[in-house]
Design an enzyme around this catalytic site. Sequence first.
Site, PDB file in Angstrom:
ATOM      1  N   HIS A  34     -79.684  18.727  17.285  1.00 11.87           N
ATOM      2  CA  HIS A  34     -80.814  18.356  16.596  1.00 11.87           C
ATOM      3  C   HIS A  34     -81.390  16.917  17.385  1.00 11.87           C
ATOM      4  CE1 HIS A  34     -78.791  20.264  13.059  1.00 11.87           C
ATOM      5  NE2 HIS A  34     -79.915  21.097  13.170  1.00 11.87           N
ATOM      6  N   GLN A  58     -84.678  32.272   3.675  1.00  8.95           N
ATOM      7  CA  GLN A  58     -84.093  32.798   4.898  1.00  8.95           C
ATOM      8  C   GLN A  58     -82.683  32.998   4.948  1.00  8.95           C
ATOM      9  OE1 GLN A  58     -85.387  29.108   7.276  1.00  8.95           O
ATOM     10  NE2 GLN A  58     -83.405  29.376   8.130  1.00  8.95           N
ATOM     11  N   LEU A 181     -72.991  23.315  19.457  1.00  9.05           N
ATOM     12  CA  LEU A 181     -72.836  22.381  18.159  1.00  9.05           C
ATOM     13  C   LEU A 181     -73.712  23.198  16.976  1.00  9.05           C
ATOM     14  CD1 LEU A 181     -73.577  18.967  19.242  1.00  9.05           C
ATOM     15  CD2 LEU A 181     -71.287  19.752  18.911  1.00  9.05           C
TER      16      LEU A 181
HETATM   17  P1  AMP Z   1     -81.305  24.374  11.946  1.00  5.71           P
HETATM   18  O1  AMP Z   1     -81.189  22.843  11.436  1.00  5.71           O
HETATM   19  O2  AMP Z   1     -79.996  24.869  12.158  1.00  5.71           O
HETATM   20  O3  AMP Z   1     -82.016  25.067  11.310  1.00  5.71           O
HETATM   21  O4  AMP Z   1     -81.464  23.833  13.369  1.00  5.71           O
HETATM   22  C1  AMP Z   1     -82.943  23.120  13.733  1.00  5.71           C
HETATM   23  C2  AMP Z   1     -83.109  23.200  15.125  1.00  5.71           C
HETATM   24  O5  AMP Z   1     -82.245  22.699  15.853  1.00  5.71           O
HETATM   25  C3  AMP Z   1     -83.262  24.827  15.585  1.00  5.71           C
HETATM   26  O6  AMP Z   1     -84.628  24.820  16.513  1.00  5.71           O
HETATM   27  C4  AMP Z   1     -82.137  25.003  16.239  1.00  5.71           C
HETATM   28  O7  AMP Z   1     -82.129  25.957  17.212  1.00  5.71           O
HETATM   29  C5  AMP Z   1     -81.841  23.538  16.976  1.00  5.71           C
HETATM   30  N1  AMP Z   1     -80.463  23.649  17.112  1.00  5.71           N
HETATM   31  C6  AMP Z   1     -79.125  23.679  16.454  1.00  5.71           C
HETATM   32  N2  AMP Z   1     -78.293  23.660  17.096  1.00  5.71           N
HETATM   33  C7  AMP Z   1     -78.694  23.323  18.337  1.00  5.71           C
HETATM   34  C8  AMP Z   1     -77.842  23.089  19.532  1.00  5.71           C
HETATM   35  N3  AMP Z   1     -76.602  23.173  19.656  1.00  5.71           N
HETATM   36  N4  AMP Z   1     -78.371  22.816  20.739  1.00  5.71           N
HETATM   37  C9  AMP Z   1     -79.792  22.828  20.674  1.00  5.71           C
HETATM   38  N5  AMP Z   1     -80.504  22.726  19.677  1.00  5.71           N
HETATM   39  C10 AMP Z   1     -79.993  23.174  18.368  1.00  5.71           C
END
Ligand code: AMP
Length: 274
Positions: A34, A58, A181
Amino acid sequence: MEIVRTVEALQEAKQRQQGSIGFVPTMGALHAGHLSLIRRARAENDVVIVSIFVNPTQFLEGEDLDAYPRREAADTEICERAGVDLLFMPTISQMYESDELSIGAPAKRGYILEGAKRPGHFDGMLQIVMKLLNLTGATRAYFGKKDAQQLVLIQQMVRTYFIPVEIVPCEIVRDSDGLALSSRNAYLSEEERSRALALSRALRKTTERITAGERDVEVLQRVMIDAMEGVDAIEYAVIVDRVFRPVETLKPGNAILLVAARVGRTRLIDNLWI
Ligand code: AMP
């Protein structure tokens, strides 16, 4: 940094800001993945907005909505230090009304792979992302390639509905041992975490075969599956092109290797853009 929890407060706070807006939507439990999105948004925009919202629409019945990690204090500190201007943390009632109209994921691309394993997930994801893009008035919005199918569907939604925003895809951030991650990694025991390395290992081994000249997708998918030994269940291990169409022969520059598996009770995904 200003913390806002209502739609009204967000709109007021935005009026006090000027210039381009970089937006990073998240579900919180922030980690270095993030943070890489937030840093990029900070570097490329005048104003940075981060949202933290565990979006109920979702999650499917029986999924981890209630157990999803919530770490408001730590997340706030991370955002503050990263130079975020506005942190938007709305309640469910701020974001949804009853008997909503909804938008749906496309019938084909939205219902394969993740969409097949989690039918309805992408409808809810697109619904909240549409709301957040409109609310923030983002100039640019940052999404990780980690959620590859999500990213491609958001790009399609922006195209379909002429939403005036630039979608910026960001590279996957991994731990030093290769594990991508994810907020859901918090569910893994030590033993499960070491077995979870099978996902990134499968991607690496398959890449080695591609580098050595292999282009037959059936052969490469077999390599992926074999390398995923150790997980409790493989959900899929496939190669598609950059718009998620199946391919028989891999073309570097237009391929994504995708894996999904269960380790213990945790569902993990990973991918590599070739
Ligand atoms: P989430 O909180 O899981 O909904 O993720 C929020 C954003 O962070 C989304 O665009 C994810 O694709 C991105 N994200 C989550 N994990 C990673 C990672 N390891 N590397 C890059 N972006 C990430």
